[in-house]
Design a protein around this motif. Structure first.
Motif, PDB file in Angstrom:
ATOM      1  N   TYR A   2       0.855  -1.182   0.000  1.00  0.00           N
ATOM      2  CA  TYR A   2       0.000   0.000   0.000  1.00  0.00           C
ATOM      3  C   TYR A   2       0.895   1.237   0.000  1.00  0.00           C
ATOM      4  N   ILE A   3       0.269   2.398  -0.116  1.00  0.00           N
ATOM      5  CA  ILE A   3       0.993   3.668  -0.093  1.00  0.00           C
ATOM      6  C   ILE A   3       0.546   4.467   1.116  1.00  0.00           C
ATOM      7  N   LEU A   4       1.479   4.775   1.998  1.00  0.00           N
ATOM      8  CA  LEU A   4       1.187   5.684   3.106  1.00  0.00           C
ATOM      9  C   LEU A   4       1.355   7.113   2.605  1.00  0.00           C
ATOM     10  N   VAL A   5       0.316   7.912   2.721  1.00  0.00           N
ATOM     11  CA  VAL A   5       0.388   9.311   2.313  1.00  0.00           C
ATOM     12  C   VAL A   5       0.013  10.197   3.489  1.00  0.00           C
ATOM     13  N   GLY A   6       0.638  11.350   3.560  1.00  0.00           N
ATOM     14  CA  GLY A   6       0.317  12.259   4.641  1.00  0.00           C
ATOM     15  C   GLY A   6       0.865  13.640   4.370  1.00  0.00           C
ATOM     16  N   PRO A   7       0.383  14.643   5.088  1.00  0.00           N
ATOM     17  CA  PRO A   7       0.971  15.977   4.986  1.00  0.00           C
ATOM     18  C   PRO A   7       2.387  15.953   5.556  1.00  0.00           C
ATOM     19  N   HIS A   8       3.327  16.554   4.842  1.00  0.00           N
ATOM     20  CA  HIS A   8       4.751  16.517   5.220  1.00  0.00           C
ATOM     21  C   HIS A   8       5.030  17.653   6.201  1.00  0.00           C
ATOM     22  N   ARG A   9       5.123  17.327   7.501  1.00  0.00           N
ATOM     23  CA  ARG A   9       5.196  18.355   8.534  1.00  0.00           C
ATOM     24  C   ARG A   9       6.580  18.554   9.136  1.00  0.00           C
ATOM     25  N   THR A  10       7.425  17.553   9.020  1.00  0.00           N
ATOM     26  CA  THR A  10       8.782  17.651   9.544  1.00  0.00           C
ATOM     27  C   THR A  10       9.653  16.653   8.803  1.00  0.00           C
ATOM     28  N   TRP A  11      10.979  16.851   8.852  1.00  0.00           N
ATOM     29  CA  TRP A  11      11.846  15.973   8.058  1.00  0.00           C
ATOM     30  C   TRP A  11      11.854  14.543   8.583  1.00  0.00           C
ATOM     31  N   PHE A  12      11.429  14.345   9.852  1.00  0.00           N
ATOM     32  CA  PHE A  12      11.477  12.989  10.400  1.00  0.00           C
ATOM     33  C   PHE A  12      10.113  12.303  10.455  1.00  0.00           C
ATOM     34  N   ASP A  13       9.058  12.910   9.909  1.00  0.00           N
ATOM     35  CA  ASP A  13       7.778  12.198   9.938  1.00  0.00           C
ATOM     36  C   ASP A  13       7.784  10.911   9.113  1.00  0.00           C
ATOM     37  N   PRO A  14       8.554  10.814   7.989  1.00  0.00           N
ATOM     38  CA  PRO A  14       8.599   9.504   7.325  1.00  0.00           C
ATOM     39  C   PRO A  14       9.220   8.410   8.188  1.00  0.00           C
ATOM     40  N   ILE A  15      10.142   8.796   9.070  1.00  0.00           N
ATOM     41  CA  ILE A  15      10.741   7.825   9.994  1.00  0.00           C
ATOM     42  C   ILE A  15       9.669   7.288  10.934  1.00  0.00           C
ATOM     43  N   TYR A  16       8.862   8.186  11.459  1.00  0.00           N
ATOM     44  CA  TYR A  16       7.782   7.760  12.360  1.00  0.00           C
ATOM     45  C   TYR A  16       6.729   6.948  11.631  1.00  0.00           C
ATOM     46  N   PHE A  17       6.454   7.287  10.370  1.00  0.00           N
ATOM     47  CA  PHE A  17       5.507   6.491   9.584  1.00  0.00           C
ATOM     48  C   PHE A  17       5.989   5.047   9.484  1.00  0.00           C
ATOM     49  N   ALA A  18       7.277   4.888   9.167  1.00  0.00           N
ATOM     50  CA  ALA A  18       7.847   3.547   9.010  1.00  0.00           C
ATOM     51  C   ALA A  18       7.851   2.789  10.331  1.00  0.00           C
ATOM     52  N   LEU A  19       8.117   3.489  11.430  1.00  0.00           N
ATOM     53  CA  LEU A  19       8.089   2.846  12.742  1.00  0.00           C
ATOM     54  C   LEU A  19       6.668   2.424  13.103  1.00  0.00           C
ATOM     55  N   ALA A  20       5.715   3.305  12.815  1.00  0.00           N
ATOM     56  CA  ALA A  20       4.327   3.039  13.200  1.00  0.00           C
ATOM     57  C   ALA A  20       3.740   1.847  12.453  1.00  0.00           C
ATOM     58  N   ALA A  21       4.150   1.665  11.206  1.00  0.00           N
ATOM     59  CA  ALA A  21       3.573   0.594  10.384  1.00  0.00           C
ATOM     60  C   ALA A  21       4.373  -0.699  10.443  1.00  0.00           C
ATOM     61  N   SER A  22       5.376  -0.752  11.304  1.00  0.00           N
ATOM     62  CA  SER A  22       6.180  -1.967  11.466  1.00  0.00           C
ATOM     63  C   SER A  22       5.265  -3.165  11.766  1.00  0.00           C
ATOM     64  N   PRO A  23       5.566  -4.340  11.229  1.00  0.00           N
ATOM     65  CA  PRO A  23       6.826  -4.771  10.603  1.00  0.00           C
ATOM     66  C   PRO A  23       6.896  -4.591   9.087  1.00  0.00           C
ATOM     67  N   LYS A  24       5.914  -3.928   8.500  1.00  0.00           N
ATOM     68  CA  LYS A  24       5.946  -3.705   7.068  1.00  0.00           C
ATOM     69  C   LYS A  24       7.185  -2.905   6.684  1.00  0.00           C
ATOM     70  N   LYS A  25       7.810  -3.257   5.571  1.00  0.00           N
ATOM     71  CA  LYS A  25       8.975  -2.538   5.081  1.00  0.00           C
ATOM     72  C   LYS A  25       8.546  -1.590   3.966  1.00  0.00           C
ATOM     73  N   PHE A  26       9.316  -0.510   3.804  1.00  0.00           N
ATOM     74  CA  PHE A  26       8.921   0.557   2.887  1.00  0.00           C
ATOM     75  C   PHE A  26      10.047   0.987   1.965  1.00  0.00           C
ATOM     76  N   SER A  27       9.647   1.532   0.844  1.00  0.00           N
ATOM     77  CA  SER A  27      10.534   2.287  -0.025  1.00  0.00           C
ATOM     78  C   SER A  27      10.081   3.743   0.036  1.00  0.00           C
ATOM     79  N   PHE A  28      10.935   4.635  -0.399  1.00  0.00           N
ATOM     80  CA  PHE A  28      10.555   6.037  -0.409  1.00  0.00           C
ATOM     81  C   PHE A  28      11.414   6.806  -1.400  1.00  0.00           C
ATOM     82  N   MET A  29      10.885   7.954  -1.817  1.00  0.00           N
ATOM     83  CA  MET A  29      11.602   8.810  -2.743  1.00  0.00           C
ATOM     84  C   MET A  29      12.589   9.691  -1.989  1.00  0.00           C
ATOM     85  N   ALA A  30      13.725   9.963  -2.613  1.00  0.00           N
ATOM     86  CA  ALA A  30      14.706  10.882  -2.049  1.00  0.00           C
ATOM     87  C   ALA A  30      15.268  11.728  -3.190  1.00  0.00           C
TER      88      ALA A  30
END
Length: 209
Positions: free
Chosen positions: A34-62
């Protein structure tokens, strides 16, 4: 292996720095990709997204500039990141995540606004979702907005919304695109209200010093 190890290390650091975060509605996360989408509020919110959805693994754009440093490139490659030219995205910005979602056991973290300081929802998430045939999961971050403020130990909350399924039989024209964007924005607003009815996001980068 690297992603799981890195997430374990980051989870320990987050606990030391900020304490125990709150993750709401994990039962809403779909099986499969699936795709997790959200408003980008801080540089570390993608880190928290990945932690919150564990154990699912993610890819992301950089952004592609990060891949010019060989050390950072090695880390990003092993963390399932892929480069994107933000000024001229090109077809690969869509094709690469679609291929990953279809052929690997990796979901995607994506911020429809593109940057932390934009409130405009863009169409990439819907198109990737439709082509890869995976749902979009609206997600919000509430908590400190700078790394320094994380040390205040103010609680971080991540909340997941109900999945949004893109109709593969419908043409993704402007009207349908706007309909999906409205669904995402409505979901973000509802999640924010449910976590804290008085929540109001303030872009700290725009505050006068």
């Amino acid at each position: 292996m690297f992603f799981s190890f890195a997430r374990f290390i980051v989870r320990c650091l987050v606990f030391i720095i900020n304490g125990n975060p709150c993750y709401l509605h994990k039962e809403r996360l779909p099986k499969g990709n699936y795709i997790l989408v959200g408003p980008h509020r801080t540089w570390f919110d993608p880190i928290y997204f990945a932690l919150a959805a564990s154990p699912k693994k993610f890819s992301f754009m950089a952004k592609k500039e990060l891949f010019q440093n060989p050390i950072i490139k090695w880390i990003l490659d092993h963390a399932n990141a892929f480069p994107v030219d933000r000024d001229n995205p090109g077809p690969s910005a869509i094709k690469t995540p679609v291929r990953i979602l279809r052929k690997q056991d990796l979901s995607l973290i994506l911020f429809p606004s593109g940057t932390r300081h934009s409130e405009e929802l863009k169409g990439g998430a819907a198109l990737i979702s439709q082509l890869a045939n995976v749902p979009i999961v609206p997600t919000v971050y509430q908590g400190p907005l700078s790394f320094k403020r994380l040390f205040s130990r103010k609680r971080v909350t991540i909340a997941f919304g109900e999945p949004i399924h893109i109709d593969r039989k419908r043409k993704l024209n402007d009207d349908y695109q706007k309909e999906i964007e409205q669904q995402m924005q409505t979901a973000f607003d509802a999640l924010d209200f449910a976590v804290n009815p008085e929540f109001e996001y303030i872009d700290i980068s725009k505050k006068k010093h």
